[in-house]
Design an enzyme around this catalytic site. Structure first.
Site, PDB file in Angstrom:
ATOM      1  N   GLY A  12       4.348  -7.945   8.990  1.00 10.22           N
ATOM      2  CA  GLY A  12       4.137  -6.641   8.373  1.00 10.22           C
ATOM      3  C   GLY A  12       4.701  -5.523   9.229  1.00 10.22           C
ATOM      4  O   GLY A  12       5.136  -5.744  10.371  1.00 10.22           O
ATOM      5  N   ASP A  13       4.734  -4.317   8.646  1.00  9.54           N
ATOM      6  CA  ASP A  13       5.204  -3.123   9.358  1.00  9.54           C
ATOM      7  C   ASP A  13       6.653  -3.234   9.824  1.00  9.54           C
ATOM      8  O   ASP A  13       7.037  -2.650  10.846  1.00  9.54           O
ATOM      9  CB  ASP A  13       4.292  -2.799  10.562  1.00  9.54           C
ATOM     10  CG  ASP A  13       2.861  -2.568  10.131  1.00  9.54           C
ATOM     11  OD1 ASP A  13       2.656  -2.109   8.994  1.00  9.54           O
ATOM     12  OD2 ASP A  13       1.952  -2.853  10.931  1.00  9.54           O
ATOM     13  N   GLU A  14       7.448  -3.957   9.089  1.00 12.25           N
ATOM     14  CA  GLU A  14       8.848  -4.142   9.481  1.00 12.25           C
ATOM     15  C   GLU A  14       9.697  -2.906   9.187  1.00 12.25           C
ATOM     16  O   GLU A  14      10.843  -2.808   9.631  1.00 12.25           O
ATOM     17  CB  GLU A  14       9.449  -5.353   8.738  1.00 12.25           C
ATOM     18  CG  GLU A  14       8.818  -6.701   9.079  1.00 12.25           C
ATOM     19  CD  GLU A  14       7.629  -7.046   8.171  1.00 12.25           C
ATOM     20  OE1 GLU A  14       7.157  -6.159   7.424  1.00 12.25           O
ATOM     21  OE2 GLU A  14       7.183  -8.205   8.226  1.00 12.25           O
ATOM     22  N   GLY A  15       9.133  -1.984   8.383  1.00 11.72           N
ATOM     23  CA  GLY A  15       9.906  -0.823   7.951  1.00 11.72           C
ATOM     24  C   GLY A  15      10.317  -0.962   6.486  1.00 11.72           C
ATOM     25  O   GLY A  15      11.307  -0.373   6.042  1.00 11.72           O
ATOM     26  N   LYS A  16       9.497  -1.715   5.726  1.00 14.48           N
ATOM     27  CA  LYS A  16       9.809  -1.939   4.308  1.00 14.48           C
ATOM     28  C   LYS A  16       9.846  -0.630   3.530  1.00 14.48           C
ATOM     29  O   LYS A  16      10.701  -0.423   2.672  1.00 14.48           O
ATOM     30  CB  LYS A  16       8.752  -2.872   3.675  1.00 14.48           C
ATOM     31  CG  LYS A  16       8.706  -4.250   4.311  1.00 14.48           C
ATOM     32  CD  LYS A  16       7.564  -5.089   3.748  1.00 14.48           C
ATOM     33  CE  LYS A  16       6.187  -4.562   4.077  1.00 14.48           C
ATOM     34  NZ  LYS A  16       5.790  -4.628   5.487  1.00 14.48           N
ATOM     35  N   LYS A  18      10.627   2.363   4.452  1.00 18.14           N
ATOM     36  CA  LYS A  18      11.870   3.098   4.689  1.00 18.14           C
ATOM     37  C   LYS A  18      13.055   2.459   3.949  1.00 18.14           C
ATOM     38  O   LYS A  18      13.877   3.162   3.361  1.00 18.14           O
ATOM     39  CB  LYS A  18      12.146   3.121   6.193  1.00 18.14           C
ATOM     40  CG  LYS A  18      13.361   3.938   6.549  1.00 18.14           C
ATOM     41  CD  LYS A  18      13.699   3.791   8.010  1.00 18.14           C
ATOM     42  CE  LYS A  18      15.105   3.279   8.118  1.00 18.14           C
ATOM     43  NZ  LYS A  18      15.783   3.795   9.327  1.00 18.14           N
ATOM     44  N   ASN A  38      -4.396  -2.278   2.103  1.00 17.54           N
ATOM     45  CA  ASN A  38      -4.151  -2.742   3.478  1.00 17.54           C
ATOM     46  C   ASN A  38      -2.737  -2.352   3.904  1.00 17.54           C
ATOM     47  O   ASN A  38      -2.450  -2.221   5.090  1.00 17.54           O
ATOM     48  CB  ASN A  38      -4.360  -4.262   3.611  1.00 17.54           C
ATOM     49  CG  ASN A  38      -3.647  -5.091   2.557  1.00 17.54           C
ATOM     50  OD1 ASN A  38      -3.128  -4.544   1.582  1.00 17.54           O
ATOM     51  ND2 ASN A  38      -3.630  -6.392   2.728  1.00 17.54           N
ATOM     52  N   GLY A  40       0.495  -0.061   4.631  1.00 17.47           N
ATOM     53  CA  GLY A  40       0.761   1.313   5.031  1.00 17.47           C
ATOM     54  C   GLY A  40       2.261   1.435   5.219  1.00 17.47           C
ATOM     55  O   GLY A  40       2.800   0.892   6.171  1.00 17.47           O
ATOM     56  N   HIS A  41       2.917   2.083   4.281  1.00 22.46           N
ATOM     57  CA  HIS A  41       4.380   2.172   4.316  1.00 22.46           C
ATOM     58  C   HIS A  41       4.788   3.599   4.632  1.00 22.46           C
ATOM     59  O   HIS A  41       4.440   4.526   3.901  1.00 22.46           O
ATOM     60  CB  HIS A  41       4.976   1.708   2.979  1.00 22.46           C
ATOM     61  CG  HIS A  41       4.688   0.278   2.682  1.00 22.46           C
ATOM     62  ND1 HIS A  41       5.050  -0.341   1.515  1.00 22.46           N
ATOM     63  CD2 HIS A  41       4.065  -0.677   3.420  1.00 22.46           C
ATOM     64  CE1 HIS A  41       4.662  -1.610   1.543  1.00 22.46           C
ATOM     65  NE2 HIS A  41       4.056  -1.833   2.697  1.00 22.46           N
ATOM     66  N   GLN A 224       2.858  -6.278   3.435  1.00 24.06           N
ATOM     67  CA  GLN A 224       2.612  -7.226   4.514  1.00 24.06           C
ATOM     68  C   GLN A 224       3.922  -7.967   4.871  1.00 24.06           C
ATOM     69  O   GLN A 224       4.990  -7.464   4.559  1.00 24.06           O
ATOM     70  CB  GLN A 224       1.475  -8.220   4.162  1.00 24.06           C
ATOM     71  CG  GLN A 224       0.094  -7.576   4.096  1.00 24.06           C
ATOM     72  CD  GLN A 224      -0.174  -6.794   2.817  1.00 24.06           C
ATOM     73  OE1 GLN A 224       0.023  -7.304   1.732  1.00 24.06           O
ATOM     74  NE2 GLN A 224      -0.607  -5.571   2.933  1.00 24.06           N
ATOM     75  N   GLY A 301      -4.317   2.994  12.364  1.00 24.48           N
ATOM     76  CA  GLY A 301      -4.050   3.692  13.619  1.00 24.48           C
ATOM     77  C   GLY A 301      -4.123   2.791  14.848  1.00 24.48           C
ATOM     78  O   GLY A 301      -3.943   3.242  15.972  1.00 24.48           O
ATOM     79  N   ARG A 302      -4.408   1.484  14.633  1.00 24.54           N
ATOM     80  CA  ARG A 302      -4.513   0.567  15.772  1.00 24.54           C
ATOM     81  C   ARG A 302      -3.159   0.415  16.466  1.00 24.54           C
ATOM     82  O   ARG A 302      -2.107   0.435  15.821  1.00 24.54           O
ATOM     83  CB  ARG A 302      -4.965  -0.821  15.296  1.00 24.54           C
ATOM     84  CG  ARG A 302      -6.389  -0.873  14.805  1.00 24.54           C
ATOM     85  CD  ARG A 302      -6.757  -2.270  14.324  1.00 24.54           C
ATOM     86  NE  ARG A 302      -6.085  -2.620  13.079  1.00 24.54           N
ATOM     87  CZ  ARG A 302      -6.220  -3.798  12.475  1.00 24.54           C
ATOM     88  NH1 ARG A 302      -6.967  -4.739  13.012  1.00 24.54           N
ATOM     89  NH2 ARG A 302      -5.600  -4.042  11.335  1.00 24.54           N
ATOM     90  N   ASP A 332      16.948   0.979  17.538  1.00 25.61           N
ATOM     91  CA  ASP A 332      16.868   2.020  18.569  1.00 25.61           C
ATOM     92  C   ASP A 332      15.703   1.814  19.533  1.00 25.61           C
ATOM     93  O   ASP A 332      15.720   2.348  20.650  1.00 25.61           O
ATOM     94  CB  ASP A 332      16.763   3.409  17.916  1.00 25.61           C
ATOM     95  CG  ASP A 332      15.589   3.488  16.938  1.00 25.61           C
ATOM     96  OD1 ASP A 332      15.535   2.659  16.010  1.00 25.61           O
ATOM     97  OD2 ASP A 332      14.725   4.354  17.119  1.00 25.61           O
TER      98      ASP A 332
END
Ligand code: GDP
Ligand code: IMO
Ligand code: MG
Length: 423
Positions: A12-16, A18, A38, A40-41, A224, A301-302, A332
């Protein structure tokens, strides 16, 4: 003709968000098909930061249509809060650009409470869920006792439908030492939410299939990542839906035969939030990225756990999802490193292993086998063309692509819309 599935290839949080935002320009409809709040994009556009949980990221494009499909679990109270927040940022959301599936299941306040109670009960084995009630909602769906969006239409029966379910779950909450849910309060809240949401409810299966038949292009926004998939992830440290490409079809009612391509999104390194095995986890990477103010969760926010690129996971995820292309984000993030590692295989009990093993003890015994690459030690965040990238950055990407088994077509060098480069 191009219906595209966007899927996360890591945890998850790969930047989907964007990448979906970037590809929305050339699509007509953006659809979510699994997960819930659950997710967060993050999308950053003209300096404004938007965080989407249930609403598809396509909503930021005024002329595009958005669908919350049947496979999504919808917290009606959370959704209304989210809609209000996005509206306050100047985005238009009406029944003309947001369509909510009548078949989707509802996350109710007792699901959130059960999520917390069950996590606490797991003690040291807690999953580290987002606390959004996802597991208990999908459990009710599979147990065939869920409440669906279509039930919001029936004002006369809604209270009764909520009451017996809440009573059932209150028994568990009470046994676990938690306060019972105030059923009357829940009924009042959900009845009010139902009035607001009713105009958005449609049969999204028909809507999507008719649109596709009329030549519209659909972008399926995965939530996810592949290793949080209930079947293919690092079970039990996973979420409760199929986050891989197949989930886009079951969760939308669009046939696999209508899908034209699958784009896998991965970071140029690896992150994970919550508990569970993470073979390439590195304190050095976590410290570096957190000191840059990066890698804090968009939903809770974790601080995310960070590590090197794991090409074993990437290759396996490309196989499961059938990725035609890769979108690599956050390249980057590696700008300041003199040496960059890629994990090319694992060593498990003295043997080289090229696929992730099935059990947690085995995953925990795997040692990463790394190869090292020279860093480019240069700020690439202002680059606007792939051709201008330092040769060492291109070499890193090219090796990543070779190990993953799919070509890189998009590259992220920063969080903003214009920091996405075509490769
Ligand atoms: P998602 O859940 O897959 O949509 O990803 P998140 O939004 O939770 O997390 C990705 C984070 O990386 C967000 O803070 C994005 O703004 C950020 N991001 C995405 N792509 C890039 C990139 O190429 N470079 C940088 N620096 N940040 C990025
Ligand atoms: P996006 O769409 C990262 C993780 C949680 C936990 C596990 C189970 O933004 O990529 P859950 O609340 O689903 O029962 O939690 O899954 N998790 C995510 N991690 N990104 C997400 O979504 C996630 N959604 C759930 O941290 O480890
Ligand atoms: Mg996220």
């Amino acid at each position: 003709m191009s219906n595209t599935i966007i899927v996360g290839l890591q945890w998850g949080d790969e930047g989907k968000g964007k990448i979906v935002d970037y590809l929305t320009e050339s699509s007509d409809i953006v659809a979510r098909a699994q997960g819930g709040s659950n997710a967060g994009h993050t999308v950053i556009n003209d300096g404004v930061k938007y965080v989407l949980h249930l609403v598809p990221s396509g909503i930021l494009w005024p002329t595009k249509k958005c669908v919350i499909g049947n496979g999504v679990v919808i917290d009606p109270l959370g959704l209304l809060e989210e809609i209000a927040k996005i509206r306050s940022q100047g985005v238009t959301i009406t029944p003309d650009n947001l369509f909510i599936s009548e078949h989707a299941h509802l996350t109710l306040p007792y699901h959130r409470k059960l999520d917390l109670a069950r996590e606490k009960n797991r003690g040291a084995n807690a999953i580290g869920t987002t606390g959004r009630g996802i597991g208990p909602t999908y459990a009710d769906k599979i147990e065939r006792q869920g409440l669906r969006v279509t039930d919001l239409r029936n004002a006369a029966k809604l209270a009764q439908e909520i009451e017996w379910r809440a009573a059932l779950h209150n028994m568990e909450l009470e046994a676990a030492g938690y306060d019972r849910i105030n059923v009357a309060e829940v009924v009042v809240e959900i009845e009010a939410a139902a009035v607001e949401l009713r105009p958005y409810i449609v049969n999204t299966v028909v809507y999507l299939n008719e649109a596709i038949a009329a030549g519209k292009k659909v972008l399926f926004e995965g939530a996810q990542g592949s290793y949080l998939d209930i079947d293919h992830g690092t079970y039990p440290f996973v979420t409760s839906s199929n986050t891989t490409a197949g989930g886009a079809c079951t969760g939308s009612g669009v046939s696999p035969r209508k899908i034209d391509r699958v784009v896998g999104v991965a970071k140029a390194y690896t992150t994970r939030v919550g508990a569970g095995p993470f073979i390439t986890e590195s304190e050095e990477m976590s410290d570096m990225l957190h000191n840059m103010g990066r890698e804090f969760g968009a939903t809770t926010g974790r601080a995310r756990r960070c590590g090197w690129l794991d090409a074993v996971l990437l290759h396996y995820a490309v196989m499961i999802n059938g990725c035609d292309h890769l979108a690599i984000t956050n390249l980057d993030g590696l700008d300041g490193l003199a040496t960059i590692k890629i994990c090319t295989a694992y060593r498990l009990d003295g043997k080289v292993q090229n696929h992730p093993p099935a059990t947690i003890p085995e995953l925990e015994r795997c040692e990463p086998i790394y190869e090292e690459h020279e860093g480019w030690l240069q700020d690439i965040s202002g680059m606007t063309k792939y051709a201008d990238l330092p040769p060492k950055a291109k070499a890193y990407l090219s090796r990543l692509s070779e190990l993953a088994g799919a070509p890189v077509s998009l590259l992220g060098v920063g969080p903003a819309r214009d920091q996405t480069l075509v490769v």
